[in-house]
Design an enzyme around this catalytic site. Structure first.
Site, mmCIF file in Angstrom:
data_model
loop_
_atom_site.group_PDB
_atom_site.id
_atom_site.type_symbol
_atom_site.label_atom_id
_atom_site.label_comp_id
_atom_site.label_asym_id
_atom_site.label_seq_id
_atom_site.Cartn_x
_atom_site.Cartn_y
_atom_site.Cartn_z
ATOM 1 C CG LEU A 44 1.981 -16.745 -30.377
ATOM 2 C CD1 LEU A 44 3.041 -17.639 -29.756
ATOM 3 C CD2 LEU A 44 1.165 -17.532 -31.388
ATOM 4 C CG ASP A 45 -4.443 -16.881 -27.422
ATOM 5 O OD1 ASP A 45 -3.681 -17.768 -27.002
ATOM 6 O OD2 ASP A 45 -5.502 -17.125 -28.033
ATOM 7 C CB SER A 46 -2.702 -15.973 -22.164
ATOM 8 O OG SER A 46 -4.103 -16.149 -22.249
#
Lengths: 112, 90
Positions: free
Chosen positions: A67-69
Site C-alpha cells: 500500500l502507499d501512504s
C-alpha cells in the site's frame, strides 16, 4: 503482556462480588485482543487493494502489503469506522502495520 | 521510493496526509452518494500530482492551500457534493 476485561481476570482469581471490583466500566472496557485481531485482519483483507492471502497479524501496510501512504490513511480510517473511535492524527501516523493497529485498538478503552 | 524500507515522512508529507484524513472525515458526513463522489474526486486529485518532486515545496504548499479552500467550501452548508466529469477526448 496483555490486558483483558477486568471482570474475566477477577473471576479467574475467584473474586465473585462485583461490588469489590473497581472496573473501567465508566470509561468503557478493553476489547479482547483475539477479537480485535480478527476484526483488524478482516478490515485489511476487505480493502480492495490488498491481497487477502498476504495479510497476517504483523503485516506492514507499505512493505508487506504494497500500500502507499494514502492507502494507509484510508485503512486507518476504516479502523475508526469498524471500532467506532476517532484516532487523532498523531496516533494515526504511528499505525503502520496490522500489529500497530491491534495494539492501539486493544488498549483503547472506547473501542467497540 | 525505495522498496522494503518505509521512507521517513517529512513534515510537509505529514501535513498532506493529515489533510487527506480531513477530506475523508468530511466525506463521511455527506450523504452516501455524494460521499463516494467526494472520495473519488479527492483521490483523483492526489493521484494527479503523485509525481511532483518532493522538494517542490512551492507547488506542494500551493496545492495544500488550494485543497484546504476546496474542503472549506465543501464543509459549508450550501454545498452538498462534488462530481468528477471526464472530458471527452477530442
Amino acid at each position: 503482556m496483555r490486558l483483558t476485561a477486568g471482570s474475566n481476570c477477577l473471576q479467574a482469581l475467584g473474586v465473585q462480588s462485583a461490588g469489590l471490583v473497581r472496573g473501567f466500566a465508566e470509561q468503557g472496557t478493553f476489547l479482547d485482543k483475539k477479537d480485535v485481531t480478527d476484526r483488524v485482519l478482516s478490515v485489511v483483507k476487505n480493502f480492495d487493494k490488498v491481497d487477502p492471502s498476504k495479510v497476517t497479524p504483523t503485516s506492514h501496510f507499505q512493505n508487506d502489503l504494497g500500500l502507499d501512504s494514502l492507502d494507509t490513511v484510508e485503512v486507518v480510517m476504516a479502523f475508526e469506522e469498524e471500532f467506532a473511535v476517532e484516532i487523532p492524527d498523531s496516533e494515526a501516523d504511528r499505525i503502520l502495520s496490522t500489529s500497530d493497529a491491534i495494539d492501539y485498538l486493544a488498549s483503547h478503552p472506547m473501542a467497540k | 521510493m525505495p522498496v522494503g524500507r518505509t521512507p521517513r515522512v517529512s513534515g510537509l508529507q505529514r501535513q498532506v496526509l493529515h489533510f487527506y484524513r480531513n477530506v475523508i472525515r468530511t466525506a463521511r458526513e455527506a450523504r452516501p452518494a455524494e460521499s463516494q463522489q467526494i472520495l473519488q474526486f479527492a483521490r483523483a486529485e492526489f493521484e494527479r500530482y503523485r509525481e511532483v518532486d518532493r522538494k517542490n515545496y512551492q507547488l506542494i504548499e500551493h496545492l495544500l492551500r488550494k485543497g484546504t479552500k476546496q474542503l472549506n467550501l465543501l464543509q459549508s452548508t450550501e454545498v452538498i457534493g462534488v462530481q468528477l466529469h471526464r472530458a471527452a477526448a477530442s
